[in-house]
Design a protein around this motif. Structure first.
Motif, PDB file in Angstrom:
ATOM      1  N   SER A  38       3.567   9.471  -4.815  1.00 24.72           N
ATOM      2  CA  SER A  38       4.356   8.254  -4.635  1.00 24.72           C
ATOM      3  C   SER A  38       5.691   8.496  -3.935  1.00 24.72           C
ATOM      4  N   HIS A  39       6.137   9.757  -3.872  1.00 24.86           N
ATOM      5  CA  HIS A  39       7.398  10.069  -3.186  1.00 24.86           C
ATOM      6  C   HIS A  39       7.229  10.091  -1.671  1.00 24.86           C
ATOM      7  N   LEU A  40       6.008  10.083  -1.195  1.00 22.71           N
ATOM      8  CA  LEU A  40       5.768  10.127   0.243  1.00 22.71           C
ATOM      9  C   LEU A  40       6.089   8.774   0.867  1.00 22.71           C
ATOM     10  N   LYS A  41       6.516   8.763   2.101  1.00 20.19           N
ATOM     11  CA  LYS A  41       6.901   7.527   2.776  1.00 20.19           C
ATOM     12  C   LYS A  41       5.919   7.178   3.891  1.00 20.19           C
ATOM     13  N   ASN A  42       5.700   5.878   4.032  1.00 17.51           N
ATOM     14  CA  ASN A  42       4.928   5.354   5.163  1.00 17.51           C
ATOM     15  C   ASN A  42       3.512   5.913   5.259  1.00 17.51           C
ATOM     16  N   LEU A  43       2.911   6.207   4.110  1.00 13.95           N
ATOM     17  CA  LEU A  43       1.520   6.632   4.076  1.00 13.95           C
ATOM     18  C   LEU A  43       0.687   5.577   3.370  1.00 13.95           C
ATOM     19  N   ARG A  44      -0.573   5.456   3.803  1.00 13.25           N
ATOM     20  CA  ARG A  44      -1.529   4.590   3.114  1.00 13.25           C
ATOM     21  C   ARG A  44      -2.659   5.464   2.591  1.00 13.25           C
TER      22      ARG A  44
END
Length: 494
Positions: free
Chosen positions: A424-430
């Motif tokens: 959940s800390h990752l950004k702009n990923l689906r």
């Protein structure tokens, strides 16, 4: 649709067991079991929990003849317990199972992507449904269009409409009107465009079939509720929708309160609002009205933006009309709405339903939820979730997670929580988290990575549409997913 005011689309009545939808009937809410359909006791208990929560229409998967036949026992037990819940069989891949299920349930949902129109299978099912008084749902899924449709149209809203209209024309030719239609996608922009295009196509051919609304694979928690409210609310504000489902990766009875809130919220939308420049608006194609690259939240700089506040009981129409009446067509606009509700979830769902459509349509450039009963941080999080659900600003990992059903091959609710805890800390990923292959690869087509049930205890990992590793033991799959993300340069340490 009417740009000036709320007008509910005219549809004819369809009876689903003890429930009537369409025409002047209230918007009905529904859910779907996630039990094994061979488990009579577990399935009945879950249906009864959904019914007590207010969901009077419940769908069950019937992926094979055995499951189709056991619907007889489930319905009999349900009726013996005194429940009149309308039952719906969900059919994928095997048209012959629809013929089995139609002997026992109140409605059969079929996927056009699984049928060959040259075999007479649909006509035979229609005849059977007519004889028993069973309704039919033509359920088009963005992720599982027939190959011939996909080859010509791709996985587009237009392709979804082509698929639906082929089947609706056969229903009309057979003089069978107890039909509901749906156009589901996990992508809210695709979903809204598909439904609007479908309504246009049906109107051109004089069709008034009721419409079922839903955003597939919305996820869970507040984020899943907001994503559903953005898509469903956009269409309800257009007057489209006779029955709805909020698809959450949670216990199915948890879906009902949010669905009922949306249904009730759109019961009375009053007011007429003059639109000076209606030619600036198209409901079918997304075009950003201004040059603003990233919409702002209420606590960010508002320099150069015009603030427009809604005060009526129809904020979507009021704000849209105000924006389409500006003298400067591309003037950046922040839309503002005040909410006095005591629960953050209620505010979030209402705001998503009211304001999300303005971002889906490219009209608004900033969002201001005026709710001083909550902290600045809480409101900012809700605003960012709405912007992400409307696909105009991405600020967090998005989980395209199915709500699970009897086809699900693992504990998806637990697994989603585990994947969230690590990513959940990752950004702009689906990241797509799908229970099985029925809609999995298709619905998560625009996801960066996919985690899909392949067999009991086995997972297949995807990078985009490409299969990377097949049939991994589930106990190894999360670590393998993280390795895959790292290998492709998309990982960041917390």
């Amino acid at each position: 649709m009417n740009l000036n005011q709320y007008l509910r689309r005219k549809s004819h009545a369809v009876r689903i067991g003890s429930v009537k939808i369409g025409a002047a009937h209230p918007i009905a809410v529904q859910s779907m079991t996630n039990t094994d359909t061979n488990d009579t006791e577990g399935s009945v208990a879950q249906i009864e929990r959904i019914d007590r929560a207010g969901g009077k229409i419940v769908r069950l998967t019937a992926q094979g003849k055995r499951e189709g036949e056991n619907l007889k026992n489930i319905v009999a037990r349900l009726r013996a317990d005194g429940f009149t819940t309308a039952t719906v069989a969900d059919i994928h891949f095997l048209p012959e199972v629809a013929a089995v299920a139609a002997n026992y349930v109140d409605k059969v949902r079929i996927n056009p992507g699984n049928y060959r129109l040259d075999r007479g299978e649909l006509e035979a099912l229609i005849a059977q449904c007519r004889e028993r008084g069973v309704a039919l749902r033509i359920g088009v899924n963005h992720g599982s269009l027939a190959k011939r449709v996909f080859d010509e149209w791709g996985d587009t809203p237009e392709g979804m409409v082509v698929s639906a209209m082929e089947f609706l024309r056969i229903c009309r030719r057979e003089a069978f009107d107890q039909v509901v239609v749906s156009m589901k996608s996990s992508n809210t922009r695709v979903m809204v465009a598909a439904y609007r295009l479908l309504v246009k196509a049906m109107e051109e051919e004089g069709m008034t079939y009721p419409i079922h609304l839903g955003v597939t694979e919305a996820g869970n928690g507040l984020e899943g509720r907001i994503k559903s409210a953005v898509g469903i609310g956009a269409l309800l504000s257009d007057g489209i929708g006779d029955t709805i489902r909020v698809s959450l990766t949670e216990a199915p009875e948890n879906e009902i309160p949010t669905a009922q809130l949306l249904a009730d919220y759109f019961t009375n939308r009053t007011g007429e609002f003059a639109v000076k420049y209606p030619e600036r608006y198209s409901p079918y194609h997304f075009v950003r009205r201004s040059a603003v690259q990233e919409p702002v939240t209420h606590d960010e700089s508002h320099d150069g933006f015009r603030l427009i506040e809604a005060v009526s009981e129809n904020p979507s129409a009021e704000l849209r009309a105000a924006i389409l009446s500006l003298e400067r067509a591309d003037e950046p606009v922040i839309v503002r709405r005040k909410y006095a509700d005591a629960e953050l979830e209620t505010v979030a769902v209402k705001a998503a339903a009211d304001l999300g459509v303005l971002f889906l349509d490219g009209l608004a450039d900033g969002i201001w939820i005026d709710a001083p009963q909550f902290s600045v941080e809480e409101i900012r999080e809700v605003e960012l979730m709405i912007l992400q659900a409307a696909r105009v600003r991405f600020s967090r990992t998005e989980y395209i997670a199915c709500p699970s059903c009897g086809r699900t091959l693992y504990d998806i609710e637990k697994t989603l929580a585990e994947i969230r805890s690590k990513t959940s800390h990752l950004k702009n990923l689906r990241i797509g988290v799908m229970g099985c292959i029925v809609n999995g690869p298709g619905e998560m087509a625009d996801a960066d990575y996919g985690y899909v049930g392949a067999a009991p205890g086995r997972i297949t990992l995807y990078k985009g549409r490409e299969v990377i590793e097949k049939n991994i033991p589930q106990e190894e799959a999360l670590d393998k997913l993280i390795e895959l993300i790292k290998r492709n340069g998309d990982w960041a340490e917390e």
